[in-house]
Design a protein around this motif. Structure first.
Motif, PDB file in Angstrom:
ATOM      1  N   ILE A 335      31.305  25.426  34.680  1.00 28.40           N
ATOM      2  CA  ILE A 335      31.953  24.328  36.235  1.00 28.40           C
ATOM      3  C   ILE A 335      31.881  25.333  37.306  1.00 28.40           C
ATOM      4  CG2 ILE A 335      33.153  22.558  38.418  1.00 28.40           C
ATOM      5  CD1 ILE A 335      32.901  20.746  35.251  1.00 28.40           C
ATOM      6  N   HIS A 336      33.311  26.624  37.046  1.00 30.28           N
ATOM      7  CA  HIS A 336      33.240  27.375  37.662  1.00 30.28           C
ATOM      8  C   HIS A 336      32.238  29.046  37.805  1.00 30.28           C
ATOM      9  CE1 HIS A 336      35.882  30.945  39.206  1.00 30.28           C
ATOM     10  NE2 HIS A 336      34.742  31.657  38.104  1.00 30.28           N
ATOM     11  N   TYR A 337      30.931  28.446  36.872  1.00 32.09           N
ATOM     12  CA  TYR A 337      29.849  29.518  37.256  1.00 32.09           C
ATOM     13  C   TYR A 337      28.824  29.170  37.958  1.00 32.09           C
ATOM     14  CZ  TYR A 337      31.233  33.576  33.798  1.00 32.09           C
ATOM     15  OH  TYR A 337      32.036  34.819  33.220  1.00 32.09           O
ATOM     16  N   ILE A 338      28.694  27.704  37.341  1.00 31.81           N
ATOM     17  CA  ILE A 338      27.593  26.478  38.327  1.00 31.81           C
ATOM     18  C   ILE A 338      27.870  26.738  39.620  1.00 31.81           C
ATOM     19  CG2 ILE A 338      26.868  24.998  38.833  1.00 31.81           C
ATOM     20  CD1 ILE A 338      26.908  24.137  35.805  1.00 31.81           C
ATOM     21  N   ARG A 382      38.632  33.505  38.705  1.00 30.65           N
ATOM     22  CA  ARG A 382      38.710  33.636  39.638  1.00 30.65           C
ATOM     23  C   ARG A 382      37.849  33.185  40.724  1.00 30.65           C
ATOM     24  NH1 ARG A 382      43.629  31.996  40.872  1.00 30.65           N
ATOM     25  NH2 ARG A 382      43.668  32.387  42.779  1.00 30.65           N
ATOM     26  N   ALA A 383      37.876  31.782  41.663  1.00 30.33           N
ATOM     27  CA  ALA A 383      37.196  32.127  42.851  1.00 30.33           C
ATOM     28  C   ALA A 383      37.657  33.061  43.633  1.00 30.33           C
ATOM     29  CB  ALA A 383      37.629  30.514  43.743  1.00 30.33           C
ATOM     30  N   THR A 384      36.075  33.950  43.580  1.00 27.81           N
ATOM     31  CA  THR A 384      36.158  34.689  44.773  1.00 27.81           C
ATOM     32  C   THR A 384      36.475  33.756  46.047  1.00 27.81           C
ATOM     33  OG1 THR A 384      34.778  36.109  43.558  1.00 27.81           O
ATOM     34  CG2 THR A 384      34.988  36.763  45.996  1.00 27.81           C
ATOM     35  N   PRO A 385      37.201  34.589  47.902  1.00 28.60           N
ATOM     36  CA  PRO A 385      37.943  33.653  48.506  1.00 28.60           C
ATOM     37  C   PRO A 385      36.698  33.753  49.621  1.00 28.60           C
ATOM     38  CG  PRO A 385      39.086  35.468  48.038  1.00 28.60           C
ATOM     39  CD  PRO A 385      37.975  35.525  46.706  1.00 28.60           C
ATOM     40  N   GLU A 386      35.457  34.782  49.207  1.00 27.86           N
ATOM     41  CA  GLU A 386      34.096  34.318  50.270  1.00 27.86           C
ATOM     42  C   GLU A 386      32.862  35.228  49.782  1.00 27.86           C
ATOM     43  OE1 GLU A 386      32.921  34.982  55.089  1.00 27.86           O
ATOM     44  OE2 GLU A 386      34.673  35.674  54.082  1.00 27.86           O
ATOM     45  N   PHE A 387      32.262  34.813  49.838  1.00 24.85           N
ATOM     46  CA  PHE A 387      30.672  35.491  49.027  1.00 24.85           C
ATOM     47  C   PHE A 387      29.599  35.845  50.566  1.00 24.85           C
ATOM     48  CE2 PHE A 387      30.947  34.128  44.575  1.00 24.85           C
ATOM     49  CZ  PHE A 387      31.801  35.598  44.316  1.00 24.85           C
ATOM     50  N   VAL A 547      39.702  19.638  35.929  1.00 25.96           N
ATOM     51  CA  VAL A 547      39.674  19.585  37.723  1.00 25.96           C
ATOM     52  C   VAL A 547      41.205  20.791  37.578  1.00 25.96           C
ATOM     53  CG1 VAL A 547      40.635  17.771  39.631  1.00 25.96           C
ATOM     54  CG2 VAL A 547      38.672  17.458  38.089  1.00 25.96           C
ATOM     55  N   GLU A 548      42.496  20.805  36.844  1.00 34.68           N
ATOM     56  CA  GLU A 548      43.024  21.058  37.127  1.00 34.68           C
ATOM     57  C   GLU A 548      43.838  22.130  36.740  1.00 34.68           C
ATOM     58  OE1 GLU A 548      45.909  19.868  38.743  1.00 34.68           O
ATOM     59  OE2 GLU A 548      45.314  17.972  38.821  1.00 34.68           O
ATOM     60  N   ALA A 549      42.486  23.283  35.801  1.00 34.34           N
ATOM     61  CA  ALA A 549      42.362  24.907  35.816  1.00 34.34           C
ATOM     62  C   ALA A 549      41.345  24.911  36.783  1.00 34.34           C
ATOM     63  CB  ALA A 549      41.349  25.058  34.082  1.00 34.34           C
ATOM     64  N   LEU A 550      40.539  24.689  37.427  1.00 34.48           N
ATOM     65  CA  LEU A 550      39.548  25.086  38.920  1.00 34.48           C
ATOM     66  C   LEU A 550      40.753  24.842  40.097  1.00 34.48           C
ATOM     67  CD1 LEU A 550      36.797  22.965  38.223  1.00 34.48           C
ATOM     68  CD2 LEU A 550      36.787  25.062  37.258  1.00 34.48           C
ATOM     69  N   HIS A 555      39.887  27.791  43.283  1.00 31.56           N
ATOM     70  CA  HIS A 555      38.652  26.572  44.381  1.00 31.56           C
ATOM     71  C   HIS A 555      40.265  25.239  44.357  1.00 31.56           C
ATOM     72  CE1 HIS A 555      35.400  28.299  41.681  1.00 31.56           C
ATOM     73  NE2 HIS A 555      35.725  27.883  40.776  1.00 31.56           N
ATOM     74  N   LYS A 556      39.047  24.944  45.731  1.00 32.50           N
ATOM     75  CA  LYS A 556      40.128  23.794  46.252  1.00 32.50           C
ATOM     76  C   LYS A 556      38.957  22.933  45.911  1.00 32.50           C
ATOM     77  CE  LYS A 556      40.244  21.506  50.517  1.00 32.50           C
ATOM     78  NZ  LYS A 556      40.074  21.628  52.097  1.00 32.50           N
ATOM     79  N   VAL A 557      39.919  21.631  44.876  1.00 35.85           N
ATOM     80  CA  VAL A 557      38.751  20.025  44.123  1.00 35.85           C
ATOM     81  C   VAL A 557      39.831  18.959  44.645  1.00 35.85           C
ATOM     82  CG1 VAL A 557      38.288  19.786  41.689  1.00 35.85           C
ATOM     83  CG2 VAL A 557      39.028  22.306  41.975  1.00 35.85           C
ATOM     84  N   GLU A 558      38.586  18.585  45.299  1.00 36.26           N
ATOM     85  CA  GLU A 558      38.905  16.892  45.721  1.00 36.26           C
ATOM     86  C   GLU A 558      37.587  16.091  44.940  1.00 36.26           C
ATOM     87  OE1 GLU A 558      38.114  15.815  49.584  1.00 36.26           O
ATOM     88  OE2 GLU A 558      39.381  17.245  50.303  1.00 36.26           O
TER      89      GLU A 558
END
Length: 596
Positions: A335-338, A382-387, A547-550, A555-558
């Motif tokens: 899910i992170h890569y997608i 890690r999720a990159t803050p901004e692309f 979800v918790e790992a993301l 990531h901001k996950v809902e």
């Protein structure tokens, strides 16, 4: 096979009497019990449909049957797709109608070629950006309702362009089933009833912020002050008359004849700058789809801008650099890569995607080398803050319905059609029974942006049909409706099929993600993005540990449980050796796949 999607089974929330009393009420029965067992396949899905002579998959069972009836009467897949689209405009007005635009990919077995059609409409030729800004009176974006976001309805012209090339039956015969249903009535489907109720609430609320004429729309859909409920009989005799006129008199009746005069007079009364000449000059455009190889011989094919289809191809070129199948499908890694691939692609969408007649598309964005460069920007942990957007070598600057039909000769149609946000902008020309789209809301008001509003220009478009080749041969039609969900939805379905071996129905039923946010094609080029990281929305079928790992990865996950924002999927695959057809439809809609 590593598929860690908890799916529908995980959605069954066991509620004890004590916990129910604690919450004051019992949850719906569907949440008190999980799915039954299946002899084959995932227990959160059902069998795909298999047939030989013809097949249709649409968002409404009656529209699917209309398409099959047209096929059985000797019509082509294009005839049947037009017939189904007309029926959906009546039966699913919350997603589409002849006041909107249309895009399609047609595989023609006679020539062995894919043909794309861009049936999107333009802004008024007699209104400049400065004049539009004066009407907006200081607002920094176009409103979602009223006359200003209206663009020319492109659907009817696209119907006739497709029919002129690939149709077999007279257009009057193609539209006749919907004319009958509009006059005699049809029962409202459950999901559509929910959307109609939401639409009425939304328009009522927006009238306070953006006053607009809503009386005509009330007469058609909300005459007693409420929305039709599931099972209620609904009639639209005005639409019956409009379609009958179009079928009898042709395309010009809509764009140059009395229907056009009614539309233009009404729009001008509301403050629009459209003229009769704008309608008469409208035409669809035949375009060439582009295809990108993912892996194992599967190629995804999409339409060029002003649609966002190439975003899916950019995602494919990024994701082909990692073997997703090494992890379980519901894992945080996949899910992170997608998600990061989507964010990278959409950085380019916001910067470069626009009407190619006004801003050239950088072809380098679709190269494998560029995909590798963008993939290298992904931090696996890690999720990159901004692309931001890439730097290609430039040579120049909702709501939707998707349907697909394949006939016995092997003609395959992938068609998507929409009024953009909800039912459209709220304006209904008197006596015609349909609502104008509000697609112009997607223009940027920054004059330096490729997608900036200009006279006679097509706005950036979200709706995209897709097609899949396998080993170079035509294989599958594919669509997944729903604004920015569409490219990432196409890719998720492709990943499900190719990397995880799901069948067509499982690939659509599996829990999805929808990343929203980041820079938008309506934002100014200069200055920071309003929401650079965005939000990753997931369905409850994604495991809680994932979800918790993301979240731990940044990531901001809902979690969203109602399925609305995750689109609506249809697909048909054709075996190139036997001609056997396999179809799937969306569990999140009212739809049906059926064949004979």
């Amino acid at each position: 096979m590593r598929i860690a999607l908890a799916g529908v089974a995980a959605l069954a929330l066991a509620v004890t009497p004590s916990s129910a009393q604690e919450h004051k009420e019992m949850p719906p029965v569907a949440e008190q019990i999980g799915p039954g067992g299946r002899p084959v396949g995932a227990d959160w899905s059902r069998s795909p449909v298999i047939a030989q002579h013809g097949m249709a998959a649409t968002a409404h069972p009656l529209a699917t049957q209309v398409a099959l009836d047209i096929l059985k009467a000797g019509g082509s897949a294009v005839d049947a797709a037009i017939a189904a689209n007309a029926a959906l405009g009546l039966m699913e007005p919350t997603g589409n109608g002849i006041g909107g635009d249309l895009f399609a990919i047609v595989y023609d077995p006679a020539t062995g070629k894919l043909h794309g059609i861009n049936g999107s409409g333009r802004s008024p030729k007699g209104q400049t950006l400065e004049q539009l800004l004066a009407k907006l009176d200081g607002a920094d974006a176009l409103p979602p309702v009223g006359p200003l976001p209206v663009t020319i309805p492109g659907t009817v012209d696209a119907w006739f362009a497709m029919h002129g090339r690939f149709g077999k039956l007279p257009m009057s015969d193609v539209l006749a089933p919907t004319v009958s249903y509009a006059r005699e009535g049809h029962p409202i489907a459950p999901v559509i009833a929910m959307y109609l109720e939401r639409s009425l609430r939304s328009y009522t609320a927006r009238q306070e912020a953006y006053p607009f004429e809503f009386g005509n729309a009330r007469k058609v859909w909300f005459a007693d002050g409420t929305a039709p409920k599931a099972g209620d009989m609904f009639r639209n005799p005005d639409l019956a008359n409009t379609l009958e006129t179009i079928g009898r008199e042709g395309r010009d009746a809509f764009y140059e004849g009395p229907l056009a005069a009614i539309m233009v007079d009404y729009l001008q009364e509301q403050g629009s700058a459209f003229s009769l000449a704008d309608f008469a000059d409208h035409s669809s455009e035949w375009v060439d789809p582009a295809c990108t190889l993912y892996k194992e011989g599967y190629e995804l094919c999409e339409l060029p801008p002003n649609s966002q289809g190439f975003a899916a191809l950019q995602m494919v070129n990024i994701l082909k650099n990692v073997d997703l199948s090494q992890w379980e499908r519901g894992s945080p890694e996949v899910i992170h890569y997608i998600t990061e691939a989507k964010r990278l692609a959409y950085g380019d969408v916001a910067r470069f995607y626009a009407d190619p007649e006004f801003a050239a598309f950088p072809e380098e964005l679709l190269s494998e080398e560029y995909g590798r460069e963008r993939f290298a920007l992904i931090d696996p942990a890690r999720a990159t803050p901004e692309f931001g957007p890439g730097e290609p070598k430039l040579e120049g600057e909702g709501d939707t319905t998707y349907l697909t039909v394949v006939d016995g000769n092997g003609m395959m149609v992938s068609l998507i059609q929409s009024n953009y946000r909800g039912m459209g902008g709220g304006l209904v020309p008197p006596g015609l029974g349909f609502m104008f789209q509000d697609r112009g809301e997607l223009f940027s008001l920054d004059p330096a942006h490729p997608n900036a509003y200009e006279p006679g220009k097509r706005p950036f478009h979200t709706i995209i049909p897709a097609f899949v080749k396998k080993d170079g041969a035509p294989y599958m039609t594919l669509g997944l409706m729903g604004g920015g969900m569409q490219p990432q939805g196409h890719v998720q379905v492709l990943v499900n099929i190719v990397d995880y071996g799901m069948n067509l129905q499982e690939a659509g039923d599996a829990a999805r993600i929808n990343h929203d946010g980041g820079r938008q094609p309506t934002e100014a080029l200069a200055g920071p993005s309003a929401d650079p990281l965005g939000t990753l929305y997931v369905e409850p079928g994604i495991p809680g540990a994932t979800v918790e790992a993301l979240k731990a990865m940044g990531h901001k996950v809902e979690i969203v449980s109602n399925g609305i924002m995750f689109g609506g999927y249809q697909a048909i695959a054709r075996d190139p050796d036997t001609g056997v057809l396999t179809g799937a439809t969306e569990m999140r809609k009212d739809g049906q796949a059926s064949g004979y």
